[in-house]
Write an enzyme that holds these catalytic residues in place. Structure first.
Site, PDB file in Angstrom:
ATOM      1  N   ASP A   1      37.649  22.986  29.969  1.00 44.47           N
ATOM      2  CA  ASP A   1      37.639  21.523  29.969  1.00 44.47           C
ATOM      3  C   ASP A   1      38.793  20.913  30.743  1.00 44.47           C
ATOM      4  OD1 ASP A   1      35.274  21.085  28.530  1.00 44.47           O
ATOM      5  OD2 ASP A   1      36.270  21.611  26.668  1.00 44.47           O
TER       6      ASP A   1
ATOM      7  N   ASP B   1      27.725  21.678  29.736  1.00 37.60           N
ATOM      8  CA  ASP B   1      28.842  20.735  29.921  1.00 37.60           C
ATOM      9  C   ASP B   1      29.786  21.173  31.051  1.00 37.60           C
ATOM     10  OD1 ASP B   1      27.834  21.345  27.326  1.00 37.60           O
ATOM     11  OD2 ASP B   1      29.343  20.136  26.341  1.00 37.60           O
TER      12      ASP B   1
HETATM   13  N1  GLY Z   1      31.793  19.070  26.055  1.00 33.51           N
HETATM   14  C1  GLY Z   1      31.584  18.852  24.681  1.00 33.51           C
HETATM   15  C2  GLY Z   1      30.622  17.788  24.343  1.00 33.51           C
HETATM   16  O1  GLY Z   1      29.899  17.269  25.145  1.00 33.51           O
HETATM   17  O2  GLY Z   1      30.582  17.461  23.181  1.00 33.51           O
END
Ligand code: GLY
Length: 405
Positions: free
Chosen positions: A127, A186
């Protein structure tokens, strides 16, 4: 209103859709956002002033200074820089500066961005793309600050350390829940950081890693109808798919709303960055799938999962809607004849969010939008504001404005 001219050539990022009148829904929302974000800053500063020790790293954690959501008990959920959502609050402040040109927002954006600096070396998360690109990435685009450029490049270097050529993807989460090499949809959102770094350095490794990740994800994450799984677990040696699961959706075979949105946004961005027609085709197919879900509500603000069992008595996920709207504005500038269709869809989302989902001014600790879902299966952040719903809302508004110039 003074306009900020982005430093980087982000022409495609905010390209013009052409031909339409500017409406004041953008102005109206930025005016409200200014009031709300000032409240948010004031709230954070008051909390920190009351507990100055919270600015000191304790027990290996870092200061909790970034608003993320509202807890079930009604208190503000503040997170530290290492949380995956830490870049969104500074990112929203940068969008305020971009829209208003007011140096007040620049100063606040710089202040909160600086608190993320250490994350450029964070090897524990994929992330880092969200964290650094939304804060430092926007900051560099708008100011050209060379120190920001260095952070972006270092963060991209750190992120590529999670790439495994056997799999062809960046590792999302470290092994857990019986997964060996989990990659989540994601993760497409972290590729923009690599593309930025490729442009800034001329280092083609960043580009190749991003393209490999996007291609492998295209091959394995999508069902034949272009809906997406949430988690694909790979064998880290052979690269074979071991499991197709969900983590935040209703079921392995269901369509978690935000996952669909991440996919749409990710392939739109990869087409902008590469010009590869396969990514445009993928983004359009995903858009078509989202548009045709039988359970898409009339106001286009999705339920948290398109297959949730108790629709229509299921929470909506405003964050999925704002990510979709932002992606659709961009897609409308990149595609051919479907442009007006995508823009009209995004406009409807923005109109409905403005009419029915805004937090009343002066409430909700300064969050902009109500009714998002973080992780329903874990009973976490259900029907709450979320900082990333707000971030993509402001981004969508900026893109709408640029479409209508
Ligand atoms: N990347 C985590 C979410 O979308 O909750």
């Amino acid at each position: 209103m003074k306009k900020i001219i982005p430093v980087l050539c982000a022409a495609a990022l905010f390209a013009s859709c052409g031909g339409e009148q500017k409406t004041d829904i953008v102005q109206q929302n930025f005016d409200s956002a200014a009031a709300q974000l000032k409240l948010a800053i004031h709230t954070v500063d008051s909390i920190v002033a009351a507990r100055p020790d919270s600015l000191v790293a304790a027990q290996g954690d870092y200061p909790k200074v970034f608003p993320r959501s509202i807890r079930k008990n009604g208190s503000l959920f503040l997170i530290s820089s290492k949380d995956w959502t830490s870049g969104f609050f500074p990112g929203s402040l940068w969008y305020m500066y971009e829209y208003t040109g007011d140096t007040l927002w620049k100063k606040e954006a710089e202040r909160f961005t600086a608190l993320l600096e250490r994350e450029q070396f964070n090897t524990k998360t994929h992330d880092i793309g969200f964290m650094i690109n939304d804060s430092y990435g926007n900051g560099y685009r708008l100011t050209g600050n060379p120190a920001y450029k260095n952070v972006i490049i270092q963060a991209a270097q750190t992120l590529t350390g999670r790439f495994n050529p056997n799999v062809g993807c960046i590792l999302s989460w470290n092994p857990r829940r019986g997964w060996q090499y989990p990659v989540i949809i994601d993760n497409m959102m972290n590729l923009e950081l690599l593309m930025n770094a490729a442009r800034l350095t001329g280092n083609s490794t960043f580009f190749r890693v991003a393209v490999s990740h996007a291609d492998t994800t295209m091959k394995n994450h999508f069902r034949s109808d272009y809906s997406t799984y949430h988690v694909i677990d790979y064998d880290s040696l052979s690269g074979k798919v071991l499991h197709r699961n969900t983590h935040q959706g209703y079921a392995d075979a269901s369509s978690w709303a935000r996952g669909q949105a991440w996919g749409l946004y990710g392939y739109t961005a990869m087409y902008r960055e590469t010009g590869y027609p396969r990514y445009l085709e993928q983004a359009e197919k995903i858009a078509e799938r989202i548009h045709t879900f039988a359970n898409m509500p009339e106001d286009l603000i999705p339920y948290w999962d398109f297959d949730a069992p108790n629709i229509p008595n299921e929470p909506r996920d405003v964050s999925a809607a704002t990510i979709m709207a932002s992606a659709l504005y961009e897609l409308s500038t990149l595609t051919g004849t479907k442009g007006p269709q995508y823009k009209a869809w995004a406009d409807q989302i923005i109109e409905n969010l403005t009419a029915n989902y805004l937090a009343p001014l002066g409430t909700n600790y300064g969050f902009l939008l109500l009714h998002s879902v973080g992780n329903l299966p874990s009973d976490s952040e259900v029907d709450t504001p979320l900082n990333y719903a707000d971030y993509y809302f402001l981004e969508a508004l900026l893109r709408k404005q640029n479409c209508e110039k």
